[in-house]
Design an enzyme around this catalytic site. Structure first.
Site, PDB file in Angstrom:
ATOM      1  N   GLU A 186      34.228  -1.070 -46.410  1.00 53.23           N
ATOM      2  CA  GLU A 186      33.609   0.523 -45.874  1.00 53.23           C
ATOM      3  C   GLU A 186      32.403   0.724 -47.215  1.00 53.23           C
ATOM      4  O   GLU A 186      31.706   2.054 -46.292  1.00 53.23           O
ATOM      5  CB  GLU A 186      35.217   1.739 -46.136  1.00 53.23           C
ATOM      6  CG  GLU A 186      34.747   2.975 -45.228  1.00 53.23           C
ATOM      7  CD  GLU A 186      34.768   2.800 -43.852  1.00 53.23           C
ATOM      8  OE1 GLU A 186      34.784   1.536 -43.171  1.00 53.23           O
ATOM      9  OE2 GLU A 186      33.820   3.389 -42.862  1.00 53.23           O
TER      10      GLU A 186
ATOM     11  N   HIS B 149      29.293  -3.958 -41.873  1.00 50.16           N
ATOM     12  CA  HIS B 149      30.423  -4.617 -42.044  1.00 50.16           C
ATOM     13  C   HIS B 149      29.909  -5.950 -41.429  1.00 50.16           C
ATOM     14  O   HIS B 149      30.601  -7.009 -41.562  1.00 50.16           O
ATOM     15  CB  HIS B 149      31.495  -3.023 -40.964  1.00 50.16           C
ATOM     16  CG  HIS B 149      32.133  -2.701 -41.416  1.00 50.16           C
ATOM     17  ND1 HIS B 149      32.747  -2.332 -42.068  1.00 50.16           N
ATOM     18  CD2 HIS B 149      32.459  -1.536 -40.827  1.00 50.16           C
ATOM     19  CE1 HIS B 149      33.790  -1.555 -42.338  1.00 50.16           C
ATOM     20  NE2 HIS B 149      33.190  -0.638 -41.702  1.00 50.16           N
TER      21      HIS B 149
ATOM     22  N   HIS C 267      26.272   1.841 -39.412  1.00 52.21           N
ATOM     23  CA  HIS C 267      27.787   1.305 -40.137  1.00 52.21           C
ATOM     24  C   HIS C 267      28.231   0.409 -39.818  1.00 52.21           C
ATOM     25  O   HIS C 267      28.899  -0.794 -40.103  1.00 52.21           O
ATOM     26  CB  HIS C 267      28.442   2.670 -39.433  1.00 52.21           C
ATOM     27  CG  HIS C 267      29.846   2.479 -40.190  1.00 52.21           C
ATOM     28  ND1 HIS C 267      29.971   3.607 -41.455  1.00 52.21           N
ATOM     29  CD2 HIS C 267      31.153   1.770 -40.118  1.00 52.21           C
ATOM     30  CE1 HIS C 267      31.162   3.648 -41.419  1.00 52.21           C
ATOM     31  NE2 HIS C 267      31.630   2.022 -40.904  1.00 52.21           N
ATOM     32  N   GLU C 268      28.293  -0.214 -38.200  1.00 56.10           N
ATOM     33  CA  GLU C 268      28.642  -1.897 -38.230  1.00 56.10           C
ATOM     34  C   GLU C 268      28.400  -2.396 -38.191  1.00 56.10           C
ATOM     35  O   GLU C 268      29.156  -3.711 -38.212  1.00 56.10           O
ATOM     36  CB  GLU C 268      29.272  -1.310 -35.981  1.00 56.10           C
ATOM     37  CG  GLU C 268      30.473   0.045 -36.004  1.00 56.10           C
ATOM     38  CD  GLU C 268      31.989  -0.033 -36.546  1.00 56.10           C
ATOM     39  OE1 GLU C 268      32.185  -1.202 -37.377  1.00 56.10           O
ATOM     40  OE2 GLU C 268      32.010   1.165 -37.363  1.00 56.10           O
TER      41      GLU C 268
HETATM   42 MG    MG Z   1      33.919   1.013 -41.431  1.00 56.06          MG
END
Ligand code: MG
Length: 514
Positions: free
Chosen positions: A306, A280, A276-277
């Site tokens: 997101e 980003h 997830h990170e």
């Molecule tokens: Mg996030």
């Protein structure tokens, strides 16, 4: 035809040039503040907090003064009246209007009052949550709602005061648009979730992961490095460190920091949260470097950011083909811990659908319903249709309708998230918008990249390259509404998401034949 990618050479307007010089100071100070924040979360010794907050507050004050500088303000006003601006110049002015709206339209006294009220609210929210006592938080929430209503009046809106708040987090998003999209999601997914939980062989207590086992941090680190390297994370332009709550921050165009957290009783959390990170981080790393220190830097909105992180986490990391590829990798490191578990077992634990009360632990299918609940609550509270004192009951009612579960306490319901204590009404919907963006983008990507086949081989690079070319590079050049049309040829449509969910989970839960 090849597009001219040297965007900043296209900036010729003298007013815009002056604006960019001044903006650069804001951008540099912003990164200094981000470094202070990163260090606070990663390294700060226990007693260093007070001095650190003084440092951060001082840098924030310097930044605020630069935004409020009368010469800068005059330049932006002038730029707003210019004709013949290029695409890049127009985007710069548009982004500055967004960024300055709060500073220029909301009176300073109200901003200061807001800060006071929210810092007091945060402390009482924490104890209210610990003590399961909404009454303790209620007076704060009442004040916060009053202030947010006033802020909405100053910011201005056409139809609904909540639109002004939504727009602070996701430009141009309105409550009407949220309702249109979210009602569609509800209509499709509420019955689908029932179909899953009532299906033959459904088991919400699958224990493929033995939490009595030990998953050493060093082993998790090996898997994490292996995975994010496959994703194309460039370790010469970023770092991964450890913090209690994983996050990503940009300290410079070649310096993106992510963090992770290791739980030694379950290796799944660090795996999925790192993906997830890194999602980003890849967005930030893929942005045209010419945009650095200009109003075109950074991802375009919270929702799009997101969207990318959740795309990698759920549509890549928890894709059954990819999990089948990863199973031998997991088992080569956790041979004892995962003895007797096969790929299908791992898929069932990573992709388990289980309606529950707490948003942050929600699975991919139920997650959006948690957000829709918050959107409906916020919209009704800001419009006076739900009184603050009735919020716990209204929450419980919606949880039952949307998720089929009912909170027994305020902590499991209305008090679970910190966002309202911070005064962030309007923030939540961007999370669900991210899911919708991700699915619509995936549908187009699949026409050019054989996504499932690549994932089955563990090839993540073609996905990253596609996102670099079609999305990341543009930074904040296009608003989310324009960007989604540019990438997919269509405005945002919820059906890409619901179709994606129904296909993926019908296969996992074997619903296709029934
Ligand atoms: Mg996030």
């Amino acid at each position: 035809m090849e597009e001219d990618k040297s965007y900043m050479k296209n900036v010729k307007n003298p007013t815009i040039k002056k604006i960019l010089e001044k903006y650069k100071e804001i951008a540099l100070l912003g990164k200094v503040n981000a470094l202070l924040g990163w260090d606070l979360n990663v390294n700060l010794p226990m007693q260093g907090g007070a001095y650190r907050s003084e440092e951060s507050a001082y840098v924030t004050e310097l930044i605020t003064n630069k935004w409020l500088d009368s010469e800068f303000r005059t330049l932006i006003e002038k730029a707003n009246c210019e004709n013949d601006l290029t695409l890049e110049e127009k985007a710069i002015v548009r982004n500055l209007n967004v960024a300055t709206k709060f500073y220029y339209k909301v009176p300073k006294e109200l901003i200061i009052e807001n800060e006071k009220v929210t810092s007091g609210a945060f402390i009482d929210w924490r104890t209210a949550k610990e003590e399961n006592n909404f009454k303790k938080f209620q007076p704060h929430l009442t004040k916060i709602v009053e202030i947010d209503k006033q802020i909405a009046q100053y910011l201005g809106y056409k139809n609904n005061p909540y639109d002004a708040l939504l727009d602070l987090y996701e430009p141009e998003l309105t409550a009407a648009e949220c309702s249109r999209l979210f009602n569609g999601v509800k209509r499709e997914l509420v019955p689908f979730i029932k179909k899953i939980t009532k299906s033959k062989g459904y088991n919400d207590n699958v224990k493929f992961i033995n939490r009595q086992m030990h998953y050493p941090k060093a082993d998790q680190e090996k898997i994490l490095n292996y995975t994010i390297e496959k994703m194309g994370f460039d370790f010469s332009r970023g770092r991964v460190d450890i913090s209690a709550h994983p996050f990503t921050t940009t300290l410079g165009t070649n310096d993106i920091r992510t963090t992770t957290f290791y739980s030694e009783i379950d290796f799944r959390d660090s795996f999925t949260s790192s993906i997830h990170e890194t999602g980003h981080a890849l967005y930030e790393l893929g942005i045209n470097p010419e945009f650095a220190s200009t109003p075109l830097e950074g991802g375009v909105s919270l929702g799009m950011h997101e969207g990318m992180s959740r795309f990698w986490e759920n549509m890549v990391g928890k894709n059954p083909h990819f999990l089948r590829f990863m199973t031998p990798v997991f088992k080569s490191i956790y041979d004892k811990q995962l003895a007797g578990i096969d790929a299908e077992g791992l898929i069932k634990t990573f992709d388990m659908v289980k309606p529950s009360l707490i948003r942050i632990y929600a699975d991919e299918v139920t997650y959006s319903l948690h957000i829709i609940l918050r959107f409906e609550m916020e919209n009704d509270i800001i419009n006076g249709k739900i009184a603050v004192k009735d919020a716990p009951e209204a929450w419980a009612d919606k949880a039952k309708k949307l998720l089929g579960v009912e909170p027994k306490t305020d902590s499991e319901g209305v008090l679970q998230d910190v966002h309202w204590a911070y005064g962030n009404f309007g923030y939540f919907p961007s999370y669900a918008m991210g899911n919708l963006y991700g699915a619509q983008i995936l549908s187009v990507m699949q026409k050019q990249v054989k996504v499932d086949q690549e994932l089955a081989q563990g090839n993540l690079q073609p996905i990253k390259n596609w996102l670099d070319n079609n999305l990341h590079q543009y930074g904040s050049l296009y608003f989310p509404t324009e960007l989604i049309k540019k990438i997919t040829g269509k405005p945002l449509d919820y059906t890409y998401f619901t179709k994606y969910i129904i296909k993926k989970y019908s296969e996992i839960y074997d619903l296709t034949s029934s």
